[in-house]
Design a protein around this motif. Sequence first.
Motif, PDB file in Angstrom:
ATOM      1  N   HIS A  39     -19.561 -20.520  39.715  1.00  0.00           N
ATOM      2  CA  HIS A  39     -19.422 -19.108  40.064  1.00  0.00           C
ATOM      3  C   HIS A  39     -19.870 -18.225  38.896  1.00  0.00           C
ATOM      4  CE1 HIS A  39     -17.159 -19.954  43.732  1.00  0.00           C
ATOM      5  NE2 HIS A  39     -16.391 -20.787  43.055  1.00  0.00           N
ATOM      6  N   ASP A  40     -20.955 -17.500  39.079  1.00  0.00           N
ATOM      7  CA  ASP A  40     -21.392 -16.450  38.153  1.00  0.00           C
ATOM      8  C   ASP A  40     -21.696 -16.925  36.734  1.00  0.00           C
ATOM      9  OD1 ASP A  40     -21.025 -14.294  40.129  1.00  0.00           O
ATOM     10  OD2 ASP A  40     -18.908 -14.810  39.961  1.00  0.00           O
ATOM     11  N   THR A  41     -21.964 -18.221  36.551  1.00  0.00           N
ATOM     12  CA  THR A  41     -22.326 -18.710  35.223  1.00  0.00           C
ATOM     13  C   THR A  41     -23.221 -19.950  35.325  1.00  0.00           C
ATOM     14  OG1 THR A  41     -21.520 -19.599  33.116  1.00  0.00           O
ATOM     15  CG2 THR A  41     -20.165 -20.045  35.050  1.00  0.00           C
ATOM     16  N   VAL A  42     -24.118 -20.067  34.343  1.00  0.00           N
ATOM     17  CA  VAL A  42     -24.955 -21.274  34.269  1.00  0.00           C
ATOM     18  C   VAL A  42     -24.560 -22.110  33.043  1.00  0.00           C
ATOM     19  CG1 VAL A  42     -26.934 -20.298  35.506  1.00  0.00           C
ATOM     20  CG2 VAL A  42     -26.789 -20.007  33.024  1.00  0.00           C
ATOM     21  N   ALA A  43     -23.406 -21.771  32.437  1.00  0.00           N
ATOM     22  CA  ALA A  43     -23.000 -22.447  31.195  1.00  0.00           C
ATOM     23  C   ALA A  43     -22.847 -23.957  31.395  1.00  0.00           C
ATOM     24  CB  ALA A  43     -21.698 -21.846  30.676  1.00  0.00           C
ATOM     25  N   GLY A  44     -22.307 -24.358  32.539  1.00  0.00           N
ATOM     26  CA  GLY A  44     -22.113 -25.789  32.799  1.00  0.00           C
ATOM     27  C   GLY A  44     -23.448 -26.506  32.941  1.00  0.00           C
ATOM     28  N   TYR A  45     -24.314 -25.922  33.732  1.00  0.00           N
ATOM     29  CA  TYR A  45     -25.663 -26.487  33.916  1.00  0.00           C
ATOM     30  C   TYR A  45     -26.369 -26.641  32.558  1.00  0.00           C
ATOM     31  CZ  TYR A  45     -30.691 -26.326  34.543  1.00  0.00           C
ATOM     32  OH  TYR A  45     -32.032 -26.577  34.423  1.00  0.00           O
ATOM     33  N   MET A  46     -26.245 -25.626  31.705  1.00  0.00           N
ATOM     34  CA  MET A  46     -26.945 -25.636  30.413  1.00  0.00           C
ATOM     35  C   MET A  46     -26.518 -26.820  29.542  1.00  0.00           C
ATOM     36  SD  MET A  46     -28.945 -22.956  30.403  1.00  0.00           S
ATOM     37  CE  MET A  46     -29.187 -21.954  28.967  1.00  0.00           C
ATOM     38  N   ALA A  49     -28.557 -29.818  31.101  1.00  0.00           N
ATOM     39  CA  ALA A  49     -29.987 -29.709  31.440  1.00  0.00           C
ATOM     40  C   ALA A  49     -30.887 -30.067  30.263  1.00  0.00           C
ATOM     41  CB  ALA A  49     -30.297 -28.293  31.904  1.00  0.00           C
ATOM     42  N   ASP A  50     -30.458 -29.659  29.081  1.00  0.00           N
ATOM     43  CA  ASP A  50     -31.318 -29.825  27.918  1.00  0.00           C
ATOM     44  C   ASP A  50     -31.506 -31.307  27.597  1.00  0.00           C
ATOM     45  OD1 ASP A  50     -32.829 -28.130  26.516  1.00  0.00           O
ATOM     46  OD2 ASP A  50     -31.482 -27.981  24.785  1.00  0.00           O
ATOM     47  N   GLY A  51     -32.737 -31.763  27.682  1.00  0.00           N
ATOM     48  CA  GLY A  51     -33.037 -33.139  27.307  1.00  0.00           C
ATOM     49  C   GLY A  51     -32.556 -34.183  28.297  1.00  0.00           C
ATOM     50  N   TYR A  52     -32.175 -33.749  29.487  1.00  0.00           N
ATOM     51  CA  TYR A  52     -31.737 -34.741  30.485  1.00  0.00           C
ATOM     52  C   TYR A  52     -32.866 -35.701  30.847  1.00  0.00           C
ATOM     53  CZ  TYR A  52     -30.367 -36.884  34.902  1.00  0.00           C
ATOM     54  OH  TYR A  52     -30.093 -37.805  35.888  1.00  0.00           O
ATOM     55  N   VAL A  53     -32.608 -36.985  30.691  1.00  0.00           N
ATOM     56  CA  VAL A  53     -33.551 -37.973  31.205  1.00  0.00           C
ATOM     57  C   VAL A  53     -32.750 -38.873  32.132  1.00  0.00           C
ATOM     58  CG1 VAL A  53     -35.372 -38.067  29.463  1.00  0.00           C
ATOM     59  CG2 VAL A  53     -33.220 -39.246  29.044  1.00  0.00           C
ATOM     60  N   GLY A  54     -33.111 -38.891  33.374  1.00  0.00           N
ATOM     61  CA  GLY A  54     -32.360 -39.667  34.351  1.00  0.00           C
ATOM     62  C   GLY A  54     -33.037 -39.508  35.687  1.00  0.00           C
ATOM     63  N   LYS A  57     -33.369 -34.883  39.905  1.00  0.00           N
ATOM     64  CA  LYS A  57     -34.137 -33.659  39.670  1.00  0.00           C
ATOM     65  C   LYS A  57     -33.084 -32.564  39.536  1.00  0.00           C
ATOM     66  CE  LYS A  57     -37.930 -35.121  42.687  1.00  0.00           C
ATOM     67  NZ  LYS A  57     -38.738 -35.856  41.719  1.00  0.00           N
ATOM     68  N   LEU A  58     -32.783 -32.207  38.298  1.00  0.00           N
ATOM     69  CA  LEU A  58     -31.746 -31.189  38.049  1.00  0.00           C
ATOM     70  C   LEU A  58     -32.316 -29.808  38.324  1.00  0.00           C
ATOM     71  CD1 LEU A  58     -29.840 -32.070  34.747  1.00  0.00           C
ATOM     72  CD2 LEU A  58     -29.017 -32.222  37.106  1.00  0.00           C
ATOM     73  N   VAL A  59     -31.625 -29.061  39.158  1.00  0.00           N
ATOM     74  CA  VAL A  59     -32.079 -27.728  39.553  1.00  0.00           C
ATOM     75  C   VAL A  59     -31.128 -26.693  38.937  1.00  0.00           C
ATOM     76  CG1 VAL A  59     -32.504 -26.207  41.535  1.00  0.00           C
ATOM     77  CG2 VAL A  59     -32.927 -28.682  41.733  1.00  0.00           C
ATOM     78  N   ALA A  60     -31.680 -25.686  38.279  1.00  0.00           N
ATOM     79  CA  ALA A  60     -30.831 -24.635  37.709  1.00  0.00           C
ATOM     80  C   ALA A  60     -30.205 -23.830  38.837  1.00  0.00           C
ATOM     81  CB  ALA A  60     -31.661 -23.715  36.822  1.00  0.00           C
ATOM     82  N   GLY A  61     -28.877 -23.726  38.839  1.00  0.00           N
ATOM     83  CA  GLY A  61     -28.216 -23.044  39.947  1.00  0.00           C
ATOM     84  C   GLY A  61     -27.043 -22.186  39.524  1.00  0.00           C
ATOM     85  N   VAL A  80     -33.478 -20.910  39.301  1.00  0.00           N
ATOM     86  CA  VAL A  80     -33.605 -19.649  38.566  1.00  0.00           C
ATOM     87  C   VAL A  80     -34.050 -19.941  37.135  1.00  0.00           C
ATOM     88  CG1 VAL A  80     -31.948 -18.248  39.869  1.00  0.00           C
ATOM     89  CG2 VAL A  80     -31.130 -19.751  38.052  1.00  0.00           C
ATOM     90  N   ASP A  81     -34.743 -18.967  36.548  1.00  0.00           N
ATOM     91  CA  ASP A  81     -35.124 -19.070  35.140  1.00  0.00           C
ATOM     92  C   ASP A  81     -33.928 -18.640  34.307  1.00  0.00           C
ATOM     93  OD1 ASP A  81     -36.089 -18.899  32.604  1.00  0.00           O
ATOM     94  OD2 ASP A  81     -37.518 -17.272  33.017  1.00  0.00           O
ATOM     95  N   VAL A  82     -33.225 -19.618  33.740  1.00  0.00           N
ATOM     96  CA  VAL A  82     -31.990 -19.306  33.005  1.00  0.00           C
ATOM     97  C   VAL A  82     -32.283 -18.599  31.685  1.00  0.00           C
ATOM     98  CG1 VAL A  82     -30.616 -21.140  34.040  1.00  0.00           C
ATOM     99  CG2 VAL A  82     -31.937 -21.628  31.977  1.00  0.00           C
ATOM    100  N   ASN A  83     -33.545 -18.561  31.279  1.00  0.00           N
ATOM    101  CA  ASN A  83     -33.908 -17.858  30.043  1.00  0.00           C
ATOM    102  C   ASN A  83     -34.344 -16.419  30.278  1.00  0.00           C
ATOM    103  OD1 ASN A  83     -33.431 -20.082  28.291  1.00  0.00           O
ATOM    104  ND2 ASN A  83     -35.281 -21.024  29.141  1.00  0.00           N
ATOM    105  N   SER A  84     -34.364 -16.004  31.552  1.00  0.00           N
ATOM    106  CA  SER A  84     -34.721 -14.612  31.856  1.00  0.00           C
ATOM    107  C   SER A  84     -33.679 -13.678  31.237  1.00  0.00           C
ATOM    108  CB  SER A  84     -34.770 -14.427  33.380  1.00  0.00           C
ATOM    109  OG  SER A  84     -34.409 -13.109  33.714  1.00  0.00           O
TER     110      SER A  84
END
Length: 273
Positions: A39-46, A49-54, A57-61, A80-84
Amino acid sequence: MITADLHCHSVASDGHLTPQELVARAEAAAVNYFAITDHDTVAGYMTVADGYVGPLKLVAGVELSSQFNGMSVHIVGLNVDVNSEAFKQHLASQAQSRMNRAQQIAEKLTRAGLHGVSEFIASLGDKPVSRPDIAQYLVASGQVGTVKQAFDKYLGAGKAGDVKQFWPDMTEAVQWIKDAGGVAVFAHPESYKITRTKLRKIIDAFVDAGGAAIELPHEPNSGDFWKYIGRLAAERELAGSVGSDFHTDQQPWRQIGRVPQLPNNLQPVWELF
Ligand code: AMP
Ligand code: MN
Ligand code: MN
Ligand code: MN
């Protein structure tokens, strides 16, 4: 066959598992496309996501809180572009809204005769407060018997602790996602206790705002309603999305990778990524 789970929650919002644990569950369930949509954050995804090899297909959500004509509406943003910078600012403003809302909920619950909510919220520090947090506090402090009772009596739609005026209009939330290059998805259409006519009106507004996909409803509401949403999606040329909306093992009917079927005639949302 490509499979997906494009809706779930980690401890970064109101989920009980860490993002790492969610990824492990998704890998075990052998899904292809996987999105953590807090809810209202991408902190968990972040954090994963960084350097994930597995294999995933991890999707930013993200799942944005919004409102339409005074009703709370949840819009999932995928890819979404989390760096926007603009998107980061919108999420920061959602976090601030959550804090302000929590204060207002505390005041309202105090007026309703409950105690200690303000102190509980203060004890959480910077964590964005969600209604399930408050529900759990009310149970732990013996003021209600169960989380369900907390929602039924105090926190659910239309109750004293349901404060939604801080959230942006649904059309704005859709625009934020689009501006960040993402796909806006109308989440869990089965969760709104409204007539089909009213639901159709909201989905029409969602499409007019640039929304591109809708989630297929879950089992308790499958069958007739699942077909209805499939027809509506086809008619409005919406892609289909699927997600478990997993939060916790305490809801065994919602498990990572256990998602509704995607009708053959709908474009899968991941083709839009
Ligand atoms: P919030 O984002 O703070 O408005 O909290 C909304 C969240 O509360 C939803 O995403 C659900 O996870 C949870 N929730 C909503 N209604 C109920 C309910 N009746 N019982 C238990 N949890 C609920
Ligand atoms: Mn939730
Ligand atoms: Mn939701
Ligand atoms: Mn959700």
